[in-house]
Design an enzyme around this catalytic site. Structure first.
Site, PDB file in Angstrom:
ATOM      1  N   GLY A 131       0.544  -4.903   0.854  1.00 48.53           N
ATOM      2  CA  GLY A 131      -0.636  -4.919  -0.012  1.00 48.53           C
ATOM      3  C   GLY A 131      -0.386  -5.607  -1.346  1.00 48.53           C
ATOM      4  O   GLY A 131      -1.307  -6.157  -1.957  1.00 48.53           O
ATOM      5  N   GLU A 135      -0.869  -9.105  -0.703  1.00 41.93           N
ATOM      6  CA  GLU A 135      -2.307  -9.286  -0.436  1.00 41.93           C
ATOM      7  C   GLU A 135      -3.133  -9.276  -1.727  1.00 41.93           C
ATOM      8  O   GLU A 135      -4.060 -10.068  -1.882  1.00 41.93           O
ATOM      9  CB  GLU A 135      -2.779  -8.202   0.546  1.00 41.93           C
ATOM     10  CG  GLU A 135      -2.166  -8.427   1.929  1.00 41.93           C
ATOM     11  CD  GLU A 135      -2.355  -7.254   2.873  1.00 41.93           C
ATOM     12  OE1 GLU A 135      -1.881  -6.143   2.543  1.00 41.93           O
ATOM     13  OE2 GLU A 135      -2.972  -7.425   3.931  1.00 41.93           O
ATOM     14  N   ALA A 140       0.862  -1.171   0.000  1.00 38.13           N
ATOM     15  CA  ALA A 140       0.000   0.000   0.000  1.00 38.13           C
ATOM     16  C   ALA A 140       0.905   1.228   0.000  1.00 38.13           C
ATOM     17  O   ALA A 140       2.069   1.154   0.401  1.00 38.13           O
ATOM     18  CB  ALA A 140      -0.877  -0.013   1.237  1.00 38.13           C
ATOM     19  N   GLU A 198       4.556  -5.146   7.207  1.00 35.68           N
ATOM     20  CA  GLU A 198       3.891  -4.004   7.866  1.00 35.68           C
ATOM     21  C   GLU A 198       4.358  -3.789   9.292  1.00 35.68           C
ATOM     22  O   GLU A 198       4.372  -2.666   9.788  1.00 35.68           O
ATOM     23  CB  GLU A 198       2.361  -4.197   7.850  1.00 35.68           C
ATOM     24  CG  GLU A 198       1.717  -4.072   6.484  1.00 35.68           C
ATOM     25  CD  GLU A 198       1.645  -5.377   5.697  1.00 35.68           C
ATOM     26  OE1 GLU A 198       2.364  -6.339   6.056  1.00 35.68           O
ATOM     27  OE2 GLU A 198       0.875  -5.440   4.728  1.00 35.68           O
TER      28      GLU A 198
HETATM   29  N1  CAA Z   1       4.615   3.153  -0.675  1.00 31.55           N
HETATM   30  C1  CAA Z   1       5.027   4.308  -1.241  1.00 31.55           C
HETATM   31  N2  CAA Z   1       6.147   4.410  -1.957  1.00 31.55           N
HETATM   32  C2  CAA Z   1       6.913   3.308  -2.111  1.00 31.55           C
HETATM   33  C3  CAA Z   1       6.551   2.066  -1.544  1.00 31.55           C
HETATM   34  C4  CAA Z   1       5.339   2.025  -0.808  1.00 31.55           C
HETATM   35  N3  CAA Z   1       4.884   0.872  -0.263  1.00 31.55           N
HETATM   36  N4  CAA Z   1       7.503   1.154  -1.859  1.00 31.55           N
HETATM   37  C5  CAA Z   1       8.417   1.793  -2.604  1.00 31.55           C
HETATM   38  N5  CAA Z   1       8.056   3.090  -2.754  1.00 31.55           N
HETATM   39  C6  CAA Z   1       8.793   4.146  -3.471  1.00 31.55           C
HETATM   40  C7  CAA Z   1       9.997   4.589  -2.706  1.00 31.55           C
HETATM   41  O1  CAA Z   1       9.636   5.521  -1.706  1.00 31.55           O
HETATM   42  C8  CAA Z   1      10.848   5.164  -3.802  1.00 31.55           C
HETATM   43  O2  CAA Z   1      10.336   6.442  -4.118  1.00 31.55           O
HETATM   44  P1  CAA Z   1      11.366   7.725  -4.212  1.00 31.55           P
HETATM   45  O3  CAA Z   1      12.234   7.398  -5.392  1.00 31.55           O
HETATM   46  O4  CAA Z   1      10.440   8.870  -4.437  1.00 31.55           O
HETATM   47  O5  CAA Z   1      12.128   7.747  -2.932  1.00 31.55           O
HETATM   48  C9  CAA Z   1      10.540   4.270  -5.005  1.00 31.55           C
HETATM   49  O6  CAA Z   1       9.311   3.631  -4.695  1.00 31.55           O
HETATM   50  C10 CAA Z   1      11.594   3.184  -5.200  1.00 31.55           C
HETATM   51  O7  CAA Z   1      11.738   2.468  -3.986  1.00 31.55           O
HETATM   52  P2  CAA Z   1      13.154   2.224  -3.278  1.00 31.55           P
HETATM   53  O8  CAA Z   1      14.103   3.339  -3.586  1.00 31.55           O
HETATM   54  O9  CAA Z   1      12.895   1.945  -1.819  1.00 31.55           O
HETATM   55  O10 CAA Z   1      13.630   0.903  -4.036  1.00 31.55           O
HETATM   56  P3  CAA Z   1      14.633  -0.220  -3.494  1.00 31.55           P
HETATM   57  O11 CAA Z   1      14.941  -1.083  -4.665  1.00 31.55           O
HETATM   58  O12 CAA Z   1      15.757   0.396  -2.757  1.00 31.55           O
HETATM   59  O13 CAA Z   1      13.786  -1.068  -2.406  1.00 31.55           O
HETATM   60  C11 CAA Z   1      11.818  -2.211  -1.573  1.00 31.55           C
HETATM   61  C12 CAA Z   1      12.669  -1.830  -2.807  1.00 31.55           C
HETATM   62  C13 CAA Z   1      12.593  -3.196  -0.690  1.00 31.55           C
HETATM   63  C14 CAA Z   1      10.557  -2.893  -2.096  1.00 31.55           C
HETATM   64  C15 CAA Z   1      11.458  -0.946  -0.760  1.00 31.55           C
HETATM   65  O14 CAA Z   1      10.936   0.031  -1.644  1.00 31.55           O
HETATM   66  C16 CAA Z   1      10.479  -1.160   0.341  1.00 31.55           C
HETATM   67  O15 CAA Z   1      10.816  -1.707   1.383  1.00 31.55           O
HETATM   68  N6  CAA Z   1       9.212  -0.717   0.143  1.00 31.55           N
HETATM   69  C17 CAA Z   1       8.170  -0.745   1.154  1.00 31.55           C
HETATM   70  C18 CAA Z   1       7.690  -2.146   1.412  1.00 31.55           C
HETATM   71  C19 CAA Z   1       6.622  -2.122   2.467  1.00 31.55           C
HETATM   72  O16 CAA Z   1       6.840  -1.803   3.603  1.00 31.55           O
HETATM   73  N7  CAA Z   1       5.376  -2.507   2.086  1.00 31.55           N
HETATM   74  C20 CAA Z   1       4.260  -2.529   2.973  1.00 31.55           C
HETATM   75  C21 CAA Z   1       3.475  -1.255   2.870  1.00 31.55           C
HETATM   76  S1  CAA Z   1       2.187  -1.109   4.101  1.00 31.55           S
HETATM   77  C22 CAA Z   1       0.936  -2.058   3.498  1.00 31.55           C
HETATM   78  O17 CAA Z   1       1.005  -2.622   2.439  1.00 31.55           O
HETATM   79  C23 CAA Z   1      -0.301  -2.133   4.385  1.00 31.55           C
HETATM   80  C24 CAA Z   1      -1.266  -3.187   3.975  1.00 31.55           C
HETATM   81  O18 CAA Z   1      -1.480  -4.179   4.612  1.00 31.55           O
HETATM   82  C25 CAA Z   1      -2.061  -3.064   2.795  1.00 31.55           C
END
Ligand code: CAA
Length: 258
Positions: free
Chosen positions: A109, A112, A66, A132
């Site tokens: 998400g 999911e 998400a 999360e």
């Molecule tokens: N939400 C918003 N933006 C996100 C995102 C997310 N879940 N995941 C990645 N992005 C964005 C980053 O912020 C980044 O944007 P900027 O260039 O503007 O900084 C861009 O996408 C590229 O991401 P990274 O630079 O982080 O890429 P990476 O290759 O270094 O890492 C990754 C990849 C390991 C997937 C890392 O992006 C990450 O950990 N993302 C978040 C994963 C996460 O925590 N997901 C759970 C979200 S909460 C949820 O989903 C609740 C639910 O139950 C529905």
């Protein structure tokens, strides 16, 4: 066909290929993607020329969760009054089969949404996780329930409590994905599988999907009765007569969807 801000949608014969397309955010699932997904899956379900859909992302990410930037400033009252994420139930209400074709990250998400589909085909690059807890929250789109049903308590509990990712091979062993294929073949393999499903009698496809899903909602005796009644019901269709005649006459069936 309608066009969408965050999705690419194309029809390949009777298969609808829906590609999540927010590459700058690794397909993070914001409200726009949700609205587009609701519209695209409803259009697929209503289109009689279409029999099966494939939902996919990019090579790097199916979806990285998400949209954290969209959620960060929300309070409880906002989340609760809007029943945040409830809209995804409209995607899971799709009656025709949907396959998730996952390459790269399917996190939070993203994992999911993959699990909302009827089954998951994974590229050998796929990584699944519910991280999360690292954001001081929990899954909110069904992950704690669907992951537990898919892989059992021990693995689901370890994954949600530590946030660790599962690679494609582990996900296949655990029963989360139906098959792992080389990344370069993922879309072709998913579309081919979807075309096989779309070639079946349409009412039989709906009934088979409905029945397997009932296994997650009912006890065994009720589930078996549900199966039997739906099985009986298909004997009221033209396609059942055609399907069995085609077998006996050693020819392919020709379906009317009736
Ligand atoms: N939400 C918003 N933006 C996100 C995102 C997310 N879940 N995941 C990645 N992005 C964005 C980053 O912020 C980044 O944007 P900027 O260039 O503007 O900084 C861009 O996408 C590229 O991401 P990274 O630079 O982080 O890429 P990476 O290759 O270094 O890492 C990754 C990849 C390991 C997937 C890392 O992006 C990450 O950990 N993302 C978040 C994963 C996460 O925590 N997901 C759970 C979200 S909460 C949820 O989903 C609740 C639910 O139950 C529905």
């Amino acid at each position: 066909m309608a066009s969408y801000e965050t999705l690419l949608v194309e029809q390949r014969g009777a298969v609808t290929l829906i590609t999540l397309n927010r590459p700058q955010a690794l397909n993070a699932l914001n409200s726009r993607i949700l609205a587009d997904m609701i519209a695209a899956t409803a259009a697929f379900d209503a289109d009689e020329s279409q029999g099966c859909a494939v939902i996919t992302g990019s090579e790097k990410a199916f979806a990285a969760g998400a949209d954290i930037k969209e959620m960060q400033s929300q309070g409880f009252a906002d989340m609760y009054s809007h029943d945040f994420f409830a809209g995804w139930e409209r995607v899971t209400a799709t009656r025709k089969p949907i396959i998730a074709a996952v390459a790269g990250y399917a996190l939070g998400g993203g994992c999911e949404v993959a699990m909302m589909c009827d089954f998951i085909l994974a590229a050998d690059t796929a990584k699944f996780g519910q991280p999360e807890v690292k954001l001081a929250v929990t899954p909110g789109m069904g992950g704690s329930q669907r992951l537990t049903r898919a892989v059992g308590k021990a693995k689901a509990m370890e994954m949600v409590l530590t946030g660790r990712m599962m690679d494609a091979e582990e996900a296949e062993r655990a029963g989360l994905v139906s098959r792992v294929v080389p990344a370069a073949d993922l879309i072709e393999e998913a579309v081919k599988t979807a075309a096989t499903i779309a070639s079946m009698a349409p009412l039989a496809a709906l009934a088979n999907k409905e029945m397997v899903n009932a296994a997650f909602e009912t006890g065994l005796a009720m589930g078996i009765q549900f199966e039997r009644r739906l099985f009986h019901g298909l004997f009221g269709t033209e396609d059942q007569k055609e399907g069995m005649a085609a077998f006996i006459e050693k020819r392919p069936g020709k379906w009317t969807g009736k």
